[in-house]
Each structure stands twice: as structure tokens, then as C-alpha cells.
Design an enzyme around this catalytic site. Structure first.
Site, PDB file in Angstrom:
ATOM      1  N   PHE A   1      47.309  19.658  24.677  1.00  0.00           N
ATOM      2  CA  PHE A   1      48.446  20.127  23.876  1.00  0.00           C
ATOM      3  C   PHE A   1      48.892  21.488  24.388  1.00  0.00           C
ATOM      4  O   PHE A   1      48.104  22.446  24.411  1.00  0.00           O
ATOM      5  CB  PHE A   1      48.043  20.215  22.394  1.00  0.00           C
TER       6      PHE A   1
ATOM      7  N   VAL B   1      43.475  21.883  22.966  1.00  0.00           N
ATOM      8  CA  VAL B   1      44.605  22.738  22.630  1.00  0.00           C
ATOM      9  C   VAL B   1      44.538  23.981  23.518  1.00  0.00           C
ATOM     10  O   VAL B   1      43.497  24.637  23.582  1.00  0.00           O
ATOM     11  CB  VAL B   1      44.511  23.153  21.140  1.00  0.00           C
ATOM     12  N   CYS B   2      45.633  24.293  24.201  1.00  0.00           N
ATOM     13  CA  CYS B   2      45.639  25.452  25.111  1.00  0.00           C
ATOM     14  C   CYS B   2      45.452  26.752  24.337  1.00  0.00           C
ATOM     15  O   CYS B   2      46.202  27.041  23.397  1.00  0.00           O
ATOM     16  CB  CYS B   2      46.935  25.516  25.896  1.00  0.00           C
ATOM     17  N   VAL B   3      44.482  27.545  24.748  1.00  0.00           N
ATOM     18  CA  VAL B   3      44.146  28.772  24.019  1.00  0.00           C
ATOM     19  C   VAL B   3      45.289  29.787  24.034  1.00  0.00           C
ATOM     20  O   VAL B   3      45.617  30.374  22.994  1.00  0.00           O
ATOM     21  CB  VAL B   3      42.824  29.395  24.540  1.00  0.00           C
TER      22      VAL B   3
ATOM     23  N   ALA C   1      48.119  28.572  21.900  1.00  0.00           N
ATOM     24  CA  ALA C   1      47.703  28.571  20.493  1.00  0.00           C
ATOM     25  C   ALA C   1      47.699  29.987  19.919  1.00  0.00           C
ATOM     26  O   ALA C   1      48.192  30.213  18.809  1.00  0.00           O
ATOM     27  CB  ALA C   1      46.315  27.945  20.371  1.00  0.00           C
TER      28      ALA C   1
END
Lengths: 130, 119
Positions: B39, B77-79, B82
């Protein structure tokens, strides 16, 4: 050894093409996509970038973002060479439609027509578009 | 076939996450393997447990969580994306994990196909 791998990343190398379609400001796609390009270079992949549609504005010279309170990240495209990302392409039709020429761009690129772009995409393992 | 999936848009405004979910469901049914769903951009909004759509609408966050639970699909989920958007570990729905962009490149390397769903 049948295959040679880079010293730093001891794994397979695939051909990654990043297709940049959006203007640099107005949406976050260009900025965040550039981060993916840099990571793919860190994985020593065979990376190419192509700029089409409003994406060609990402590499136009003399960008000035003072008036819109946005970070001007256009210099990063010039730094790509340092990450061994040297294959940059621009679609001719996209430049023509916007009244731009190669002289308006801040990096060295190869100009392709849409057929050339199609051939380029055909030759890739992974195409990531934004 | 080993498939990787990249989702670049949040739920509801765009159909990207719906289409990706339907694609993933069909692929699993046909016996393909989903090695990872990544994501990115506003796609990170698919991961928040605070999503609470009306009960007569689909709940994409729950659908993804259920897929992770039932099929062991990795939801990453891409840090960086995010953090920009106020999503951290405390906000994650079950099955989602926060990690780096390297996971996207790895998915591209390891999968037979990486399929992007975006705007």
C-alpha cells in the site's frame, strides 16, 4: 558462475520501468514515486524512467515553488546519475503537445515516439506507473 | 503464478482498492499465490482500523484483514507514506504491517507479475 551479480546486492536483477504521468506539484505522485526509484537503485536493479503526459513537467528546468509552499525536489532528478539511474526517456508527443523541447529539460534524456515507448515497456520485467 | 499487488489509492474515493481486492480474490480462487499487497501513496488509508463505513456499504479494510487471515496474504503499508498521513502501528487493522519501500521492490523482484491499481 553463470551469472554475475553486483557486490552489494546479492540477488536477481530485473528491469524496472517507472512511468511518470503526473505534474510535479498538485498531487504527491511525482515526489513519492521518486522515493521508490531511489530504493530500487539501492537494490541495484536495472532502472529506467519515462516521462509522459504532464509527467514531462517533472523535469522542466528552473522550477520555482516559492509561491506554493512546496519543496522543489527537481534537483533530485539530476542526482539520479549518482545512483546509477541513467536511463531517462521522454515521450515526444507529450513534449510537443506542451510546447516543450529537449532544451527545456534539466536532465539528459532520450526522446521516444509512442511506438518507441511501447517497445521500451515491452522490454521490461516490472512497470510501475503513477 | 506468483503475484504482487501495488495499491496507490485509498478506499472509497477511487475504485483501485476494490478492483485490487476483486482481482486478488479471483487470483486466489484460481490457485495463484499473492506474495504481497503493498500500500503506497493514499493507498495506506486502506489499513486504518478506524474506518467505519455505513453498514450497507462494503468495508474494504475488513475485507483485506479477512483475506490476510484466511489466505496468509502479506499486507504491507509503506512507512514513509503512512507517517505523512498520520498512520502508525496503533492505527493498523489486523493483518496489516508497516514496513519500508524495499518490500515493494522485493515484491517486483520475486513475483512473476506486479500489478498496480491506481488512479
Amino acid at each position: 558462475m553463470a551469472e554475475e551479480f553486483d557486490d552489494e546486492f546479492d540477488g536477481p536483477v530485473k528491469r524496472f520501468l517507472f512511468v511518470n504521468r503526473k505534474a510535479p506539484y498538485g498531487t504527491v505522485y511525482a515526489l513519492e514515486s521518486l522515493e521508490v526509484v531511489l530504493i530500487s537503485a539501492a537494490f541495484d536493479q536495472d532502472v529506467s524512467l519515462v516521462f509522459v503526459d504532464d509527467g514531462v513537467f517533472q523535469i522542466v528546468k528552473d522550477q520555482d515553488t516559492d509561491g506554493i509552499n512546496m519543496k522543489n525536489f527537481s534537483r533530485t532528478y539530476r542526482a539520479l546519475e549518482g545512483y546509477d539511474v541513467e536511463k531517462l526517456y521522454v515521450e515526444k508527443e507529450s513534449l510537443d503537445a506542451r510546447g516543450l523541447t529537449e532544451d527545456d529539460l534539466l536532465v539528459d534524456v532520450e526522446i521516444l515516439d509512442s511506438q518507441g515507448l511501447s517497445d521500451l515497456m515491452d522490454a521490461q520485467d516490472v512497470v510501475i506507473t503513477s | 503464478m506468483k503475484l504482487g499487488i501495488l495499491i496507490n489509492e485509498g478506499p472509497f474515493t477511487h475504485q483501485a482498492s476494490d478492483s485490487a481486492y476483486q482481482f486478488a480474490t479471483a487470483a486466489l480462487k484460481k490457485g495463484h499465490e499473492i506474495i504481497r499487497v503493498f500500500f503506497y501513496h493514499d493507498g495506506v488509508y486502506n489499513s486504518t482500523k478506524f474506518a467505519d463505513p455505513p453498514s450497507d456499504d462494503r468495508n474494504l479494510v475488513q475485507q483485506w484483514s479477512k483475506m490476510a487471515e484466511e489466505h496468509g496474504v502479506e499486507l504491507i503499508v509503506c512507512v514513509a507514506a503512512a507517517m505523512r498521513r498520520g498512520i502508525n502501528d496503533d492505527a493498523l487493522a489486523p493483518g496489516f504491517q508497516i514496513s519500508g519501500l524495499g518490500q515493494l521492490i522485493e515484491a517486483g523482484i520475486e513475483a512473476d507479475r506486479l500489478v498496480t491499481f491506481g488512479d
